[in-house]
Design an enzyme around this catalytic site. Sequence first.
Site, mmCIF file in Angstrom:
data_model
loop_
_atom_site.group_PDB
_atom_site.id
_atom_site.type_symbol
_atom_site.label_atom_id
_atom_site.label_comp_id
_atom_site.label_asym_id
_atom_site.label_seq_id
_atom_site.Cartn_x
_atom_site.Cartn_y
_atom_site.Cartn_z
ATOM 1 N N ARG A 39 0.824 -1.218 0.000
ATOM 2 C CA ARG A 39 0.000 0.000 0.000
ATOM 3 C C ARG A 39 0.855 1.263 0.000
ATOM 4 O O ARG A 39 0.458 2.278 -0.582
ATOM 5 C CB ARG A 39 -0.953 -0.003 1.197
ATOM 6 N N LYS A 199 -16.633 -13.495 3.629
ATOM 7 C CA LYS A 199 -17.444 -12.338 4.031
ATOM 8 C C LYS A 199 -18.620 -12.200 3.071
ATOM 9 O O LYS A 199 -18.631 -11.339 2.184
ATOM 10 C CB LYS A 199 -16.580 -11.072 4.030
ATOM 11 N N GLY A 352 -8.741 -8.279 -0.211
ATOM 12 C CA GLY A 352 -7.429 -8.505 0.394
ATOM 13 C C GLY A 352 -6.951 -9.934 0.232
ATOM 14 O O GLY A 352 -5.797 -10.183 -0.148
ATOM 15 N N GLY A 375 -13.265 -3.397 0.574
ATOM 16 C CA GLY A 375 -14.614 -2.882 0.813
ATOM 17 C C GLY A 375 -15.015 -1.823 -0.197
ATOM 18 O O GLY A 375 -16.138 -1.816 -0.706
HETATM 19 P P1 ADP Z 1 -11.446 -11.195 0.206
HETATM 20 O O1 ADP Z 1 -10.499 -10.676 1.266
HETATM 21 O O2 ADP Z 1 -10.732 -11.554 -1.059
HETATM 22 O O3 ADP Z 1 -12.620 -10.302 -0.010
HETATM 23 P P2 ADP Z 1 -12.823 -12.853 2.145
HETATM 24 O O4 ADP Z 1 -12.173 -12.065 3.226
HETATM 25 O O5 ADP Z 1 -14.279 -12.717 1.961
HETATM 26 O O6 ADP Z 1 -12.054 -12.581 0.753
HETATM 27 O O7 ADP Z 1 -12.568 -14.410 2.369
HETATM 28 C C1 ADP Z 1 -11.270 -14.961 2.417
HETATM 29 C C2 ADP Z 1 -11.236 -16.134 3.364
HETATM 30 O O8 ADP Z 1 -12.251 -17.051 3.023
HETATM 31 C C3 ADP Z 1 -9.949 -16.915 3.309
HETATM 32 O O9 ADP Z 1 -9.290 -16.769 4.536
HETATM 33 C C4 ADP Z 1 -10.382 -18.355 3.056
HETATM 34 O O10 ADP Z 1 -9.694 -19.269 3.878
HETATM 35 C C5 ADP Z 1 -11.823 -18.314 3.442
HETATM 36 N N1 ADP Z 1 -12.599 -19.359 2.790
HETATM 37 C C6 ADP Z 1 -12.851 -19.510 1.476
HETATM 38 N N2 ADP Z 1 -13.590 -20.591 1.243
HETATM 39 C C7 ADP Z 1 -13.824 -21.177 2.437
HETATM 40 C C8 ADP Z 1 -14.529 -22.331 2.868
HETATM 41 N N3 ADP Z 1 -15.154 -23.119 1.990
HETATM 42 N N4 ADP Z 1 -14.559 -22.597 4.190
HETATM 43 C C9 ADP Z 1 -13.926 -21.805 5.061
HETATM 44 N N5 ADP Z 1 -13.247 -20.710 4.727
HETATM 45 C C10 ADP Z 1 -13.178 -20.378 3.428
HETATM 46 MG MG MG Z 2 -10.570 -10.773 3.396
#
Ligand code: ADP
Ligand code: MG
Length: 395
Positions: A39, A199, A352, A375
């Site tokens: 960043r 999320k 992230g 976000g």
């Molecule tokens: P981003 O940061 O890209 O928006 P999120 O924060 O929503 O993504 O989600 C990322 C997390 O989701 C990772 O830590 C991953 O381990 C978890 N994750 C993805 N699929 C699963 C699953 N089927 N069960 C549990 N955790 C999961």
């Molecule tokens: Mg995340």
Amino acid sequence: MAGLDKAGVRDADVAGKRVLVRADLNVPLDGGAVADDTRIRAALPTIELLREREASIVLVSHLGRPKDREPELSMAPVAERLRELTGAEVKLAPAVVGDEVAALAEGLEPGEILLLENSRYEPGEKKNDPELARALAGLADLYVNDAFGAAHRAHATTEGVAHLLPSCAGLLLAREVEALSAVHDDPKRPLVIVLGGAKVTDKIGVIERFLDSAEEILIGGAMCFSFFRAEGRDTGESLVDEASVEAAKELLPRAGDARAMMHLPEDLVLGREFSADTERMELNGIDVPEGWMGLDIGSNTAAKYAKRIAGAGTVFWNGPMGAFELEPFAAGTRAVAEAVASTDGFSVVGGGDSAAAIAQFGLADEVDWLSTGGGASLELMEGKELPGVEALADA
Ligand code: ADP
Ligand code: MG
């Protein structure tokens, strides 16, 4: 590519002026040092442009979530890294605002940088307190917002102060808005939206937004279990974001008539628990037995998703397909990452953990745009206005 209808820093008259720059320097720390400077590097083009044009810079960002001015969340490690990266004189202010800070700002020479303390040391930051905004405005002649990652928050440093000074968008913020706007303003077709991660509530709005404007919506990660639960299927011990099951129930019947084809996994990789050493099982189906949790999309689903992504004119990906941090459950996310990296279509990745996954697979340079704002990128995708962008002067 869609443009940003806001004034840009390239056209601003900054020579000899003091410029308040809001950047997103909210970096991870480890043992009092910057653990990942992505960043900070992303903020450099605007900082360098201003220095070349003989402006002096008052730089401000938040860092973490301080409750009470914890010294562990001081900007000191960021100042140190910034010195190394720019070779510039970087002074660290003892606070965010106040007489001492004002005197330091006034004493700046062209090309010098004064980094203010963590903006969230001030309770007025998150409250968008007008008094804090006024004090910040008093430090400079001009305001530049380059903090795309914080642009969805109406805080004193991102929104309030923008109304009190001549204002414009920094280079990073402008490129972010342009790249992300290209996904929904007249994208090259087919438009493929890939969503996963954990999320889910943050992301359901993105599905709604694209149901009638994308060609394909591919769903993986823990997100699929909100839909499987909504369909009344067995999800075993899988991570289910209960808060989004109702929204999934409402979405499912609408998906049938929508322009977009919404795809859910047809096979899964299961584990006993969230661990790399756990027992692992491939399931040719989606009903998760008791005692198991779905931790990745299966190989058929991964191949199908990769094919759709390869044929995309534009692809937006947010959220890993599984627990990619655990090697036995990383294959689905890797397949999607490789497809996003190699498609001829315009590729944009936000989030992230998705960015971390792309980096883990060594593919960060292969995507067209890797967003620094999780976000903020989702809110923009949902079609919401970002207060930190709206408050800036029009072009
Ligand atoms: P981003 O940061 O890209 O928006 P999120 O924060 O929503 O993504 O989600 C990322 C997390 O989701 C990772 O830590 C991953 O381990 C978890 N994750 C993805 N699929 C699963 C699953 N089927 N069960 C549990 N955790 C999961
Ligand atoms: Mg995340």
